[in-house]
Design a protein around this motif. Structure first.
Motif, PDB file in Angstrom:
ATOM      1  N   ASP A 115      14.246  64.045 -32.728  1.00 30.89           N
ATOM      2  CA  ASP A 115      15.199  62.938 -32.863  1.00 30.89           C
ATOM      3  C   ASP A 115      16.248  63.003 -31.762  1.00 30.89           C
ATOM      4  OD1 ASP A 115      13.843  62.168 -35.088  1.00 30.89           O
ATOM      5  OD2 ASP A 115      15.366  62.796 -36.529  1.00 30.89           O
ATOM      6  N   GLY A 116      16.415  61.903 -31.057  1.00 35.76           N
ATOM      7  CA  GLY A 116      17.408  61.823 -29.999  1.00 35.76           C
ATOM      8  C   GLY A 116      16.994  62.494 -28.712  1.00 35.76           C
ATOM      9  N   TYR A 133       8.256  56.960 -35.023  1.00 34.85           N
ATOM     10  CA  TYR A 133       9.513  57.713 -34.957  1.00 34.85           C
ATOM     11  C   TYR A 133      10.415  57.079 -33.894  1.00 34.85           C
ATOM     12  CZ  TYR A 133       6.621  61.104 -37.431  1.00 34.85           C
ATOM     13  OH  TYR A 133       5.788  61.719 -38.339  1.00 34.85           O
ATOM     14  N   ARG A 135      13.467  57.073 -33.271  1.00 33.72           N
ATOM     15  CA  ARG A 135      14.620  57.817 -32.745  1.00 33.72           C
ATOM     16  C   ARG A 135      14.232  58.716 -31.577  1.00 33.72           C
ATOM     17  NH1 ARG A 135      18.104  60.630 -37.317  1.00 33.72           N
ATOM     18  NH2 ARG A 135      19.421  60.916 -35.459  1.00 33.72           N
ATOM     19  N   ILE A 136      12.945  58.793 -31.279  1.00 37.19           N
ATOM     20  CA  ILE A 136      12.473  59.617 -30.169  1.00 37.19           C
ATOM     21  C   ILE A 136      12.335  58.754 -28.917  1.00 37.19           C
ATOM     22  CG2 ILE A 136      10.627  61.119 -29.332  1.00 37.19           C
ATOM     23  CD1 ILE A 136       9.873  61.621 -32.239  1.00 37.19           C
ATOM     24  N   GLU A 137      12.759  59.260 -27.787  1.00 36.28           N
ATOM     25  CA  GLU A 137      12.540  58.594 -26.499  1.00 36.28           C
ATOM     26  C   GLU A 137      11.185  59.069 -25.966  1.00 36.28           C
ATOM     27  OE1 GLU A 137      14.285  58.506 -21.932  1.00 36.28           O
ATOM     28  OE2 GLU A 137      15.470  59.444 -23.523  1.00 36.28           O
TER      29      GLU A 137
END
Length: 311
Positions: A115-116, A133, A135-137
């Motif tokens: 996350d993040g 997901y 929130r994942i780059e």
């Protein structure tokens, strides 16, 4: 970073599992440093493709390891096993460096460890990872991503690149090169290289880069420019860039800078030369220039890198 635990569960792909065991399981004969203490961890004997794997212990041992490796899952449409996700999360909370190979990234994502953060997986599954997901780059174009204590790789050969990257972080480039030679694979590919390129290697001796790349490696101490490379290859700068992108997945300038950084790392590890002398040998010109590019690429100044690996 002495102990490595490889997590296993039913439905994992045997290639990445075997790859991790091969790299971290036993050192080449020429290596004289303490090697990794490898264990395979799972709740029970599991099936990995055609193979049956007998774990050394349960998932509880993941939290005791310095590095935890999660190989690829065959079916990313199903949620990863909850006991594996919980064990990987607990290992990270205990201070372990957690690494996913290929679609093992879905386990790290389910555990909330990505996350993040920027992350990658096999290019065929990057859209699915990003959708599930958000929130994942997710970066679909790179071989691997190093976030410090959390690392992810793309598929198959890129998993080998990440394992060699870990050896390089822990033991230096000289030993990583020895391991690569034993495995008969390229010693180093930058994580930022593209996952898929149209021509992974020059197809024959007549390829425009077949003679150019060795020519450059013999002259890294010289102030080469992209125009110098284009002139040597008898190409325009635009055509040179196109060939470089097809073969290496990156630009001539970025490739050249990466080779200069690698040369500086080798000299920092193996010589007592001054930073000024190493900057000159690597074609960086001055110590100031070397320190700026080295810190940006490696994450630490040259002096710190030398103290770490000369110790």
């Amino acid at each position: 970073m002495n102990s490595v635990a490889v997590a296993t569960t039913d439905g994992m792909l045997h290639f990445e599992l075997a790859l991790a065991c091969e790299v971290f399981g036993s050192p080449p004969d020429a290596v004289r440093v303490p090697w990794y203490d490898l264990s395979v961890c799972g709740p029970r004997p599991v099936r990995a493709g055609r193979f049956r794997v007998e774990p050394d212990g349960g998932f509880d041992r993941l939290a005791e390891a310095d590095t935890v490796i999660v190989p690829a899952l065959a079916d990313v449409d199903e949620d990863p096993p909850a006991d594996l996700v919980d064990a990987v999360r607990a290992a990270h909370e205990s201070g372990a460096r957690v690494v996913s190979l290929c679609t093992g990234a879905f386990v790290l994502a389910a555990a909330g460890l990505l996350d993040g953060l920027r992350a990658t997986t096999h290019w065929a599954h990057t859209d699915q990872l990003a959708a599930r997901y958000p929130r994942i780059e997710v970066d679909p174009d790179v071989l691997y991503v190093d976030n410090g204590r959390v690392l992810t790789s793309a598929g198959k050969a890129a998993a080998m690149d990440l394992c060699l990257h870990l050896v390089r972080l822990d033991h230096g480039s000289a030993i990583a090169n020895v391991v690569a030679r034993r495995l008969v694979v390229p010693p180093h590919r930058e994580g930022g290289q593209a996952q898929f390129v149209s021509t992974p290697v020059p197809e024959d001796d007549g390829h425009p880069l077949a003679e150019l790349l060795p020519w450059v490696m013999r002259r890294l101490d010289q102030p080469l420019t992209v125009e110098d490379l284009a002139r040597q290859a008898n190409l325009s700068s635009r055509h040179l860039a196109r060939h470089f992108r097809a073969v290496t997945g990156t630009t001539p300038l970025r490739w050249l800078l990466a080779q200069r950084i690698r040369r500086a790392q080798e000299l920092l590890e193996s010589t007592d030369d001054s930073i000024d002398a190493i900057a000159a040998a690597a074609g960086m010109g001055t110590a100031t220039t070397l320190r700026r590019h080295f810190h940006r690429a490696v994450g630490v100044p040259p002096d710190t890198y030398r103290r770490t690996f000369r110790a």
